[in-house]
Write an enzyme that holds these catalytic residues in place. Structure first.
Site, PDB file in Angstrom:
ATOM      1  N   TYR A 160      26.371 -15.410  72.389  1.00 42.93           N
ATOM      2  CA  TYR A 160      26.050 -15.046  71.369  1.00 42.93           C
ATOM      3  C   TYR A 160      24.818 -14.855  70.752  1.00 42.93           C
ATOM      4  O   TYR A 160      24.152 -14.234  70.107  1.00 42.93           O
ATOM      5  CB  TYR A 160      26.811 -16.037  70.399  1.00 42.93           C
ATOM      6  CG  TYR A 160      26.598 -15.707  68.992  1.00 42.93           C
ATOM      7  CD1 TYR A 160      27.143 -14.960  68.509  1.00 42.93           C
ATOM      8  CD2 TYR A 160      25.177 -16.801  68.805  1.00 42.93           C
ATOM      9  CE1 TYR A 160      27.368 -15.287  67.421  1.00 42.93           C
ATOM     10  CE2 TYR A 160      25.430 -16.454  67.242  1.00 42.93           C
ATOM     11  CZ  TYR A 160      26.520 -15.420  66.495  1.00 42.93           C
ATOM     12  OH  TYR A 160      26.034 -15.359  65.117  1.00 42.93           O
ATOM     13  N   ALA A 161      24.240 -15.615  72.190  1.00 47.69           N
ATOM     14  CA  ALA A 161      22.761 -15.231  71.631  1.00 47.69           C
ATOM     15  C   ALA A 161      21.531 -14.298  71.868  1.00 47.69           C
ATOM     16  O   ALA A 161      21.052 -13.628  71.759  1.00 47.69           O
ATOM     17  CB  ALA A 161      21.619 -16.606  72.167  1.00 47.69           C
ATOM     18  N   SER A 178      21.167 -13.432  64.202  1.00 46.60           N
ATOM     19  CA  SER A 178      21.360 -14.891  63.930  1.00 46.60           C
ATOM     20  C   SER A 178      19.796 -15.546  64.023  1.00 46.60           C
ATOM     21  O   SER A 178      19.174 -15.422  64.544  1.00 46.60           O
ATOM     22  CB  SER A 178      22.562 -15.501  64.769  1.00 46.60           C
ATOM     23  OG  SER A 178      22.586 -16.864  64.938  1.00 46.60           O
TER      24      SER A 178
END
Length: 267
Positions: free
Chosen positions: A179-180, A156
């Protein structure tokens, strides 16, 4: 010298795609199916998986199989490689596309930093990073067999840059730390694996920007205003990148992270 058409031809090859029942997974499957590749879709949602498989089988003259797998389960992940070998006898491409995105029932996920929960962090790391590592590990013997294996990890933009939380103001959306961290870890895992599995298996990464999925209007407008291409992405925008990394078009490319983000990370 080989033609572009022959380098793109994936007839007789097999691709295993996690998160295969989702929007992006399905687009990737379609891209490879168009090149003649047989497909194994891996997901935990059986009805969605069966629907995606039927759609592929109706559109393309390829073989499609499905595996219902909870990627949070180490035991279930261990069964993927043996089942793929039993079904197809080979594997040429592994796409680690499944992602932990949470839902409205999940606590400590889309929350202020101080309220993000360790238990939820662990679940995200397990699906987004540990599961990808584990599948690369267990699938590598199959991928090595023909000397032209390809692993494609889906990260991402937020594995590369930090979030602008003002984008989410006034919406129920957010940008969890887990998430990161998991997506950033996946990019570095890609680099590590690319040297360890070479020369038999190439390992590359695709980092998507925001994909239009009926987000709140205020979010979409803010996001688009910060994107050089002045739009959000669509699933179709990723078909070319996947076809490139999966096929011999990228036969001398490994360890790369391709940003497919409309220019979001260039400024």
């Amino acid at each position: 010298m080989r033609s572009i058409a022959s380098m793109m031809n994936m007839g007789g090859k097999v691709a295993v795609i996690t998160g295969g029942a989702g929007h992006l997974g399905h687009a990737m499957a379609c891209a490879l199916a168009e090149l003649g590749c047989d497909i194994c879709l891996v997901d935990f949602n059986r009805p969605s998986l069966e629907h995606a498989a039927a759609n592929l089988a109706n559109k393309f003259s390829i073989r499609v199989e499905t595996l219902v797998v909870d990627l949070e389960s180490e035991a279930e992940r261990k069964e993927v490689a043996p089942q793929v070998e039993r079904l197809f006898g080979r594997a040429d491409v592994l796409i680690n596309n499944a992602g932990f995105v949470g839902d409205s029932r999940l606590t400590g996920w889309v929350a202020p930093f101080e309220d993000q929960e360790i238990s939820t962090w662990r679940r995200a790391i397990e699906v987004n990073l540990t599961a990808a590592f584990h599948l690369c590990q267990t699938m590598s013997p199959l991928l090595r067999t023909n000397g032209t294996g390809s692993i494609i990890n889906i990260s991402s933009i937020y594995g590369v840059v930090g979030p602008d939380l003002s984008l989410y103001a006034g919406t129920a959306m957010g940008n969890p730390a887990a998430y990161a961290a998991s997506k950033g870890g996946l990019i570095q895992a890609t680099r590590w694996l690319s040297t360890v599995l070479a020369p038999d298996v190439r390992v590359n990464c695709i980092s998507p920007g925001g994909i239009a999925r009926n987000q709140p209007v205020e979010f979409s407008e803010r996001y688009i205003s910060r994107t050089p291409m002045r739009r959000m992405g669509t699933e179709e925008d990723f078909k070319g990148a996947v076809a490139y990394f999966a096929s011999d078009l990228s036969a001398w490319v490994t360890g790369e992270n391709l940003m497919v983000d409309g220019g979001w990370t260039t400024w």
